[in-house]
Design a protein around this motif. Structure first.
Motif, PDB file in Angstrom:
ATOM      1  N   THR A  47       0.839  -1.202   0.000  1.00 11.30           N
ATOM      2  CA  THR A  47       0.000   0.000   0.000  1.00 11.30           C
ATOM      3  C   THR A  47       0.869   1.244   0.000  1.00 11.30           C
ATOM      4  O   THR A  47       2.045   1.211   0.343  1.00 11.30           O
ATOM      5  CB  THR A  47      -0.934   0.024   1.216  1.00 11.30           C
ATOM      6  OG1 THR A  47      -0.148   0.003   2.401  1.00 11.30           O
ATOM      7  CG2 THR A  47      -1.867  -1.167   1.210  1.00 11.30           C
ATOM      8  N   LYS A  48       0.252   2.336  -0.388  1.00 13.94           N
ATOM      9  CA  LYS A  48       0.977   3.602  -0.458  1.00 13.94           C
ATOM     10  C   LYS A  48       1.261   4.104   0.950  1.00 13.94           C
ATOM     11  O   LYS A  48       0.465   3.924   1.859  1.00 13.94           O
ATOM     12  CB  LYS A  48       0.141   4.624  -1.206  1.00 13.94           C
ATOM     13  CG  LYS A  48       0.093   4.379  -2.689  1.00 13.94           C
ATOM     14  CD  LYS A  48      -0.737   5.452  -3.382  1.00 13.94           C
ATOM     15  CE  LYS A  48      -0.769   5.198  -4.875  1.00 13.94           C
ATOM     16  NZ  LYS A  48      -1.889   5.898  -5.507  1.00 13.94           N
ATOM     17  N   LYS A  49       2.400   4.759   1.073  1.00 15.01           N
ATOM     18  CA  LYS A  49       2.810   5.331   2.349  1.00 15.01           C
ATOM     19  C   LYS A  49       2.968   6.838   2.179  1.00 15.01           C
ATOM     20  O   LYS A  49       3.069   7.339   1.068  1.00 15.01           O
ATOM     21  CB  LYS A  49       4.167   4.743   2.773  1.00 15.01           C
ATOM     22  CG  LYS A  49       4.221   3.215   2.793  1.00 15.01           C
ATOM     23  CD  LYS A  49       3.782   2.693   4.144  1.00 15.01           C
ATOM     24  CE  LYS A  49       4.057   1.203   4.314  1.00 15.01           C
ATOM     25  NZ  LYS A  49       3.403   0.343   3.319  1.00 15.01           N
ATOM     26  N   GLY A  50       3.041   7.496   3.296  1.00 13.65           N
ATOM     27  CA  GLY A  50       3.324   8.926   3.240  1.00 13.65           C
ATOM     28  C   GLY A  50       4.788   9.153   2.890  1.00 13.65           C
ATOM     29  O   GLY A  50       5.595   8.221   2.891  1.00 13.65           O
ATOM     30  N   ALA A  51       5.148  10.386   2.551  1.00 13.92           N
ATOM     31  CA  ALA A  51       6.529  10.654   2.189  1.00 13.92           C
ATOM     32  C   ALA A  51       6.992  11.914   2.901  1.00 13.92           C
ATOM     33  O   ALA A  51       6.193  12.775   3.257  1.00 13.92           O
ATOM     34  CB  ALA A  51       6.647  10.853   0.680  1.00 13.92           C
TER      35      ALA A  51
END
Lengths: 1036, 488
Positions: free
Chosen positions: A252-256
């Motif tokens: 899943t996408k994560k914050g950056a």
């Protein structure tokens, strides 16, 4: 891919220094002296001082004087070339560099088992990774359906059960004879539940025979960074038994880390149009024996008989008692169904600082089905958090909440309550809309044909209801502690919990129910899949050998607690409560099971040329007897970078050979299958005890079951040719399953209908080919293509003693079976044919005048051995066009609908004999010649009898479809600056646009109505749809 | 690494302990509750022309059609996993326990009852190896010949009957037929022996005679008090309701207006005409015509529907159907073996010279018993002695073997209703009453009444070699193949 490189790629300017010296240079390729464009050039001592080469390979860099010359080192690097470091001499102002092409061009990092990221070249097996962006434009409501045609060896079958329905994905063929054969779905390294509440639809179920959707359907494509498909056993060994059918890993996408909050918005609106595949005969209308109905009663009796007179357009009496023209009604399908709509909206926020990052998204998908009054809505909230606490601790957490609501899922299978049935089978001069609204003033279903079991479709859509709500929570928490720089321990827990509530109402007035008083079914289900994982990881370098070692343990707990509430006959009509039933039963069903595992793996990397991987896993299964409940299985794999080790012809830029051998073991999927038990039956009299049934099935328990093993041998080649313009990935595999634990239908005369047995051996052999080509590339235009092809040959080598055949499914009327026989592929279709003599004459039974029926014989194969996909991407300036074709070949479909269509005179083939009767000729059983004339009056019964010869209804299931088109326009960023928009694109998207090739008559080759193993039957599924719409994607 | 796994793998809703009496009750229910619409009404009831339907799908017995569905093999399919497996499991559990010898013996008798009905419908069937899936992992039981099954059933009944011992414990209230009464079970065993022995008169008269005489000597059910029946309840769970009533209502008569019968069913004209012509008082106990949504039992308006209709007659609503307040009450008792049947069979045994006594008296007793049993369906259907005597006086026992046999078995045909499975077997054996078959285009029997039902098609797939052996021995799996005792 060090951090240094990344930061330099984005940092162009240098900080203002007082004194600067200009350093100039040119970077060229060592191979052909062409300029290297876009290479980054920076100072090793201060990476912030850097630039990149222009289109001619030139660069200029201002080197500060205060950094002492002579101690400076210039670093030049770019993708596709080996990094080079050059010591600058004092006062130097010019430096020309030649770069050697490197293997870095292929250095793709992919996610592998347990969420570990690895360089693709080190892998001894085939992995395909797809970016999440591939799924967010042209969407399927069920994510898994989008896999169709994208990956070699992955056979994704979308079902004819509507938007909220489930999927069927099979990787490298059906290895298990009766398990569900679907892969394990894993999110961020942890498994999720993919079960279908209440089980999959069956071939003959009644009005509650609906597809209640699966677990993977609840994942929002916008939350996906990438999907990796692990096909081989080596890839999957670390997930144990459930990975025997492959693993689909979702990251899943994560914050950056970034300044401020990033916002992404993605919106898609599509409409779904019904595709009508029927091509009935429209010469002879409703009626029987060549005459049209002359009374209302007769019109009802003949509601599904198109055996009447030649259509003449004159008024005749129809089942509603009114006069209608005796004319073709060709649009019944499009007249009955609506145009469906799907709106999908996702907004995601992300941000972070050096220690903590987050991403939160909200999604809403809203579908109005083509089936009137049928809707589906899914809301998904997803929150991902990562945090670094101090130097040594990293925490990751994911929380996802789904709220899914379906209203009036369509029922599949045979006639009762199937809203599709009458639309297809109604006589060809009757406008289906004349059935509307389907009920009379008393709320009673209006019958349009002789049998109450063939429901009035308007009654079904207007009066039947079923509603279900699923509340689902997926929680994951992981913590990593770096004990030493090269030793860390990592713990993860995850839980996928869902609460499901279904109420299906077959209403008062339904004529097939007792006293037309209706039926009720309720399902309350709570399912949880919990996994705890602990791993210890160590890496070190011993001279030229890079060593990674890992040891860990996993605990899996699965529970399913269900309550089924069933009843019949509403006492007070139209009051649809469980409290208002003349008869009612409540049945609890509980499943609890656990698997404990220990595993370890060792990865060796010798100079980036030779890689070796070894792993082992031991599982203990709660579902097996204590003496047979454990199995240890190893895996071994190696890859060899040929192009690095020896000099290859110059057209070959890269070549890698790989080979692996792996075992995966597994236990019984269901608990409580060992010893016979007894259960009480609710009684209003004497106490009653029965032999325990499992979900209403008479399942024979077997205390001697032992774990099965699935062994995969795999060898492959990866190569890049012609300046990396052509990529080849070729794999051969042999997957051998032994002692498979099979749930098979057995003769009821044994006292049981099904049993679990350890059974023989199944071999799956196959080839997978992936070709990728960068066919054209100019400044403004590019064309990339990718083609994948897979062939799977499946063979059942051995069955258990005393088992002749494994019966996977039967059609309505026992007209055909899906079977597994020795020496044949998995899932052959068996049925009956007309008996013919040596010369091919049909042999007639003189007493009935009909052809003799053969014994049971093989008439087809239910699973396609060949699959392929072709994707073409064109880019021109800000426009892009993406076209995906896919196809499957070599399987057959038994069409239950065409059996009925023949019996009812709709099939074109039933035109023979309409005017003067049908002359039959052949031989008798004793070989004498035989002829018989079927008069027009008896034609219906003659054609009705053809149902006994199932091979007449077998169709080649091969197809090629234009699966997907995405036409995008990226809005130039200078138009967007005012709104602080970083990027935006708008796309026209379409799915399932056209079928380019098919052999089936009257139905779509992809018309399966269940995600179970009963593949190879078609039976009045929801019509297929063609979808198109617009997608808008904006980033702030 | 597997601690707690054994406990985890225990289903919380099931028990490892069998209570034989509880399962025996279930086995009793299940032997009776088997495809009571498809087999009783559509197949057997249609074949003996008690019932008629204008529809195709249920028209197996009515017009010898099999267009769709599972009707011709429902009985076979349902019998084995339920009644057969249950009674076999009871037997395995109590067999070796001397203290439970009565439970064992009664279970054997019930097993014989269960199996004779399956073999009577299909011929050769799995018997000696049936229901052994769990006990001996036999997934493909062989088909035994009907002859060997019959001989074994007779032996079983003999052994079970002689082992019954009134001083030992029995099933008590768990036995739905006799409340565990051992003496009555003895009579039941000999009565069943008598039924089975008479069944084989056509194919093997000498064996039939031997066993019939043994049965009569053992003591059979001749009085009302010994009649074997099961009581049901009207409310509550379906399993406690009369399964024939429930099934016939669900599939046809529940709508209760005479017009919307789900499977197009009515009483057949052959049956109603016979009762009406002979002023049979049972007519108004059993048959009704719906008039303005009210059941009317007036004899004069009763009429049966023709067999072999292909579409709904316009006067469908005016035909007779079973009375839902008498014979189709949900709590109507179900007669499984009656003194009427035994008395009539005694009359036959006497005219065959296999027993002594007054055949005419047994014949009259048989009719009387049948008429008196109507009271079991409630006061509304009770027939008083005056009516019985009036009927008897006009239907005296005739002379001449064939005429007597016809008279006996025509009475049997009436008195067995609604046990259509037994009525169909008795008709096939005796040929009485003489029925005129219909001959509808597309029928599967060339216009003859079916002689058996069909094995499930799935058997060819799942038990292929044994199935094929049975078909090779007995004849094709068709409705016209005659079974062993049904010798032409």
């Amino acid at each position: 891919y060090s951090n240094v490189e990344k930061s330099t790629n984005s940092a162009f300017s240098t900080t203002a220094e007082t004194l600067l010296t200009e350093l100039k240079g040119k970077v060229t390729s060592a191979k052909d002296a062409t300029p290297v464009v876009g290479a980054s050039v920076f100072l090793k001592e201060n990476p912030r001082i850097g630039t990149s080469t222009d289109v001619d390979g030139n660069f200029k860099l201002n080197v500060p004087e205060n950094l002492e010359k002579g101690k400076l080192t210039l670093v030049i690097s770019t993708v596709g070339f080996e990094k080079q470091e050059i010591a600058l001499s004092s006062g130097q102002t010019q430096v020309d560099v030649t770069l050697k092409e490197s293997l870095q061009v292929l250095s793709e990092v992919v996610v592998t088992a347990l969420g570990v990221k690895r360089d693709k070249k080190a892998l001894a097996y085939s992995v395909t990774e797809i970016s999440g962006g591939e799924f967010t434009q042209a969407r399927e409501t069920n994510l898994a359906n989008s896999l169709s045609g994208k990956i070699a060896g992955v056979n994704a079958t979308s079902l004819a059960t509507g938007a909220g329905g489930s999927s069927r994905v099979v990787i490298r063929g059906n290895g298990s004879l009766s398990g569900d054969n679907q892969p394990l779905y894993v999110i961020n390294g942890m498994p999720i539940d993919n079960s279908t509440p209440g089980g999959s639809p069956t071939t003959g179920g009644g009005g509650q025979n609906v597809d209640r959707g699966d677990g993977i359907g609840g994942i929002n494509p916008d939350d996906i960074e990438s999907i990796s498909v692990l096909k081989g056993g080596t890839a999957a060994a670390l997930y144990g038994s459930r990975a025997a059918n492959g693993v689909i890993l979702i990251t899943t996408k994560k914050g950056a880390v970034k300044k401020g909050i990033g916002i992404e918005y993605n919106s898609t609106a599509t409409i779904d149009q019904v595709v009508d595949y029927t091509n009935w005969q429209y010469q002879y209308g409703q009626g029987d024996g060549g005459v049209k109905p002359t009374s209302q009663a007769q019109a009802i009796s003949w509601g599904r008989r198109s055996w009447g007179a030649k259509m003449d357009g004159q008024p005749y009496i129809s089942f509603d008692g009114l006069q209608h023209p005796y004319s073709p009604q060709k649009n019944n399908i499009s007249n009955f169904y609506n145009t469906g709509t799907t709106f999908s909206n996702t907004v995601a926020f992300s941000g972070g600082n050096e220690t903590t990052s987050f991403r939160a998204s909200l999604a809403d998908i809203d579908n109005k089905s083509i089936l009137p009054n049928s809707t589906f809505n899914r809301k998904v909230a997803n929150l991902s958090l990562s945090s670094k606490i101090g130097q040594r601790i990293t925490i990751d957490a994911l929380a996802q909440y789904n709220l899914e609501k379906a209203h009036n899922r369509p029922s599949a299978g045979d006639a009762p309550g199937n809203p599709n049935w009458s639309n297809y089978m109604i006589a060809n001069t009757v406008d289906v809309r004349s059935l509307s609204p389907g009920y009379d003033a008393n709320g009673r279903e209006i019958q349009w044909n002789e049998t109450p079991y063939a429901s009035n479709s308007y009654f079904v859509v207007n009066r039947y209801t079923n509603d279900d709500t699923k509340n689902r929570f997926i929680g994951q928490f992981g913590i990593r502690y770096d004990i030493l720089q090269n030793l860390f321990i990592k713990g993860n827990v995850s839980r996928d919990f869902s609460n499901y509530n279904y109420v299906g109402i077959i209403p008062t007035g339904t004529v097939y129910t007792t006293n037309a008083a209706g039926e009720y079914q309720g399902i309350k289900s709570a399912v949880s899949e919990t996994n705890s994982l602990l791993t210890l990881n160590y890496n070190t370098k011993l001279r030229s050998l890079q060593v990674n070692a890992m040891f860990g343990g996993n605990q899996r707990n699965f529970t399913r607690e269900e309550i089924y509430t069933n009843g019949t006959q509403y006492i007070i009509p139209f009051f649809y409560s469980f409290t208002n039933l003349a008869t009612a039963t409540t049945r609890p069903a509980t499943q609890r099971l656990a698997t404990n595992s220990l595993f370890g793996s060792l990865d060796l990397d010798y100079k980036g040329i030779l890689f070796l991987n070894a792993s082992a896993r031991q599982d203990w299964f709660s579902t097996l007897g204590i003496k047979n409940n454990t199995i240890l299985y190893p895996a071994l794999g190696s890859s060899f970078i040929l192009s690095q080790a020896v000099e290859l012809p110059s057209v070959i830029n890269y070549a890698k050979l790989r080979a692996s051998w792996a075992q995966v073991g597994g236990g019984v999927p269901d608990p409580y299958t060992l010893n016979q038990t007894y259960s009480m039956v609710t009684s209003s009299g004497q106490p009653l005890q029965q032999i325990t049934t499992t979900n209403g099935e008479y399942l024979l328990n077997n205390p001697n079951l032992k774990p099965f093993t699935s062994t995969t041998y795999e060898a492959g080649l990866d190569a890049k040719l012609f300046n990396n313009k052509l990529g080849v990935d070729l794999t051969y595999y042999l997957r051998r399953t032994t002692d498979d634990i099979v749930k098979t239908a057995i003769s009821g005369t044994s006292g049981y209908q099904y049993s679990y047995v350890n059974v023989g051996q199944v071999d799956n052999q196959g080839i997978e080919l992936l070709l990728t080509g960068s066919l054209l590339k100019t400044k403004n235009f590019s064309w990339d293509a990718s083609y994948n092809f897979a062939y799977n040959q499946n063979k059942v080598v051995k069955l258990a003693d005393g088992v002749n055949t494994i019966q996977l499914a039967t059609s309505v009327g026992s007209w055909a079976y899906v079977n597994t026989d020795i020496g044949q592929p998995y899932g052959i279709i068996k049925g009956y044919t007309m008996v013919k003599d040596a010369k091919g004459n049909i042999v007639y039974d003189t007493s009935t005048g009909y052809p003799m029926k053969s014994g049971l014989t093989q008439i087809g194969q239910g699973v396609a051995p060949y699959t392929m996909g072709l994707s073409n991407k064109f880019n021109y300036k800000n426009f892009s066009l993406d076209i995906l074709l896919d196809g499957k070949f070599g399987n057959e479909v038994f069409s239950v609908m065409n059996v009925y269509a023949t019996r009812f005179g709709l099939q074109q083939s039933t035109l023979a004999g309409r005017e003067t009767g049908l002359a039959l000729s052949g031989v008798t059983a004793s070989g004498d010649s035989y002829s018989n004339n079927i008069p027009v009056a008896n034609l219906r019964l003659y054609y009705d009898n053809l149902k006994n010869y199932s091979n007449l209804f077998i169709y080649d299931g091969s197809f090629i479809k234009l699966r997907q088109i995405i036409f995008s326009y990226r809005i130039p960023s200078n138009f967007l600056k005012f709104a602080k928009i970083q990027s935006a694109s708008i796309s026209f998207v379409a799915r399932n646009l056209f079928t380019l090739y098919k052999k089936t008559e009257n139905f779509d080759p992809e018309s399966s109505y269940t995600n179970s193993n009963a593949q190879g039957f078609e039976a009045f599924g929801l019509p297929r749809t063609r979808s198109f719409g617009l997608n808008l994607s904006v980033k702030f | 690494c597997d601690s707690g796994f054994e406990e985890l793998n225990v289903n919380p809703d099931t028990s490892p302990i069998i209570v034989p009496s509880y399962m025996f009750t279930k086995a009793q229910y299940d032997a009776l509750n088997n495809s009571c619409a498809s087999t009783y009404e559509f197949a057997c009831g249609g074949s003996v022309q008690h019932f008629a339907t204008y529809k195709d799908v249920p028209g197996i017995g009515d017009k010898y059609f099999f267009s769709q569905g599972t009707y011709p093999y429902d009985f076979f399919t349902n019998a084995y996993p339920l009644s057969v497996n249950e009674i076999s499991t009871v037997i395995r559990t109590v067999k070796t326990d001397a203290g439970q010898s009565n439970l064992y013996a009664i279970a054997r008798i019930w097993k014989a009852y269960t199996f004779h009905r399956i073999t009577d419908l299909y011929g050769d069937i799995p018997y000696s190896q049936a229901g052994e899936g769990y006990a001996s992992s036999n997934f493909t039981p062989k088909y035994d010949t009907q002859q060997s099954i019959y001989l074994d059933l007779l032996n079983e009944l003999d052994q079970a009957a002689s082992s019954l011992d009134a001083s030992k414990t029995s099933y008590a209230s768990a036995d739905l037929v006799y409340g565990g009464d051992v003496n009555k079970w003895k009579k039941f065993a000999y009565s069943l022996m008598f039924r089975l022995s008479m069944r084989i008169t056509k194919v093997d008269p000498s064996t039939a005679k031997t066993w019939a005489q043994k049965a009569i000597a053992g003591g059979i059910i001749l009085n009302d008090a010994d009649l074997a029946k099961v009581a049901f309840v009207a409310g509550g769970q379906d399993i406690n309701k009369n399964p024939v009533s429930l099934a016939l209502r669900s599939n046809n008569y529940a709508v209760a207006n005479g017009n919307d019968n789900t499977e197009g069913g009515k009483f057949a004209s052959t049956f109603i005409s016979y009762l009406k012509t002979n002023n049979d008082p049972r007519l108004s106990s059993l048959a009704v015509v719906w008039v303005n949504k009210v059941q009317d039992t007036t004899s004069t308006i009763q009429k049966g529907m023709q067999n072999g209709l292909l579409q709904k007659p316009s006067d469908f609503g005016t035909y007779s159907e079973p009375n839902i307040n008498t014979v189709l009450k949900l709590d109507a008792p179900m007669i499984i073996l009656s003194n009427a049947e035994m008395n009539l069979l005694m009359a036959e045994a006497i005219i065959r010279g296999w027993a002594s006594g007054d055949a005419s008296a047994f014949f009259n007793n048989g009719i009387t018993a049948s008429m008196k049993s109507m009271a079991l369906y409630g006061d509304a259907s009770a027939i008083n002695s005056a009516k019985i005597n009036g009927y008897l006086s006009k239907h005296a026992f005739t002379t001449g073997f064939d005429a007597q046999l016809e008279q006996i078995h025509t009475q049997m045909w009436v008195s067995l209703f609604p046990d259509e499975v037994e009525a169909y077997s008795n008709w096939r054996r005796t040929g009485y009453p003489k029925l005129t078959p219909v001959n509808i285009t597309g029928n599967l029997t060339n216009g003859t009444i079916p002689r058996r039902l069909l094995y499930p098609l799935a058997e060819e797939n799942l038990n292929g070699p044994n199935f094929k052996a049975a078909v090779a021995r007995q004849g094709a799996n068709t409705l016209t193949t005659r079974i062993w005792w049904d010798k032409q």
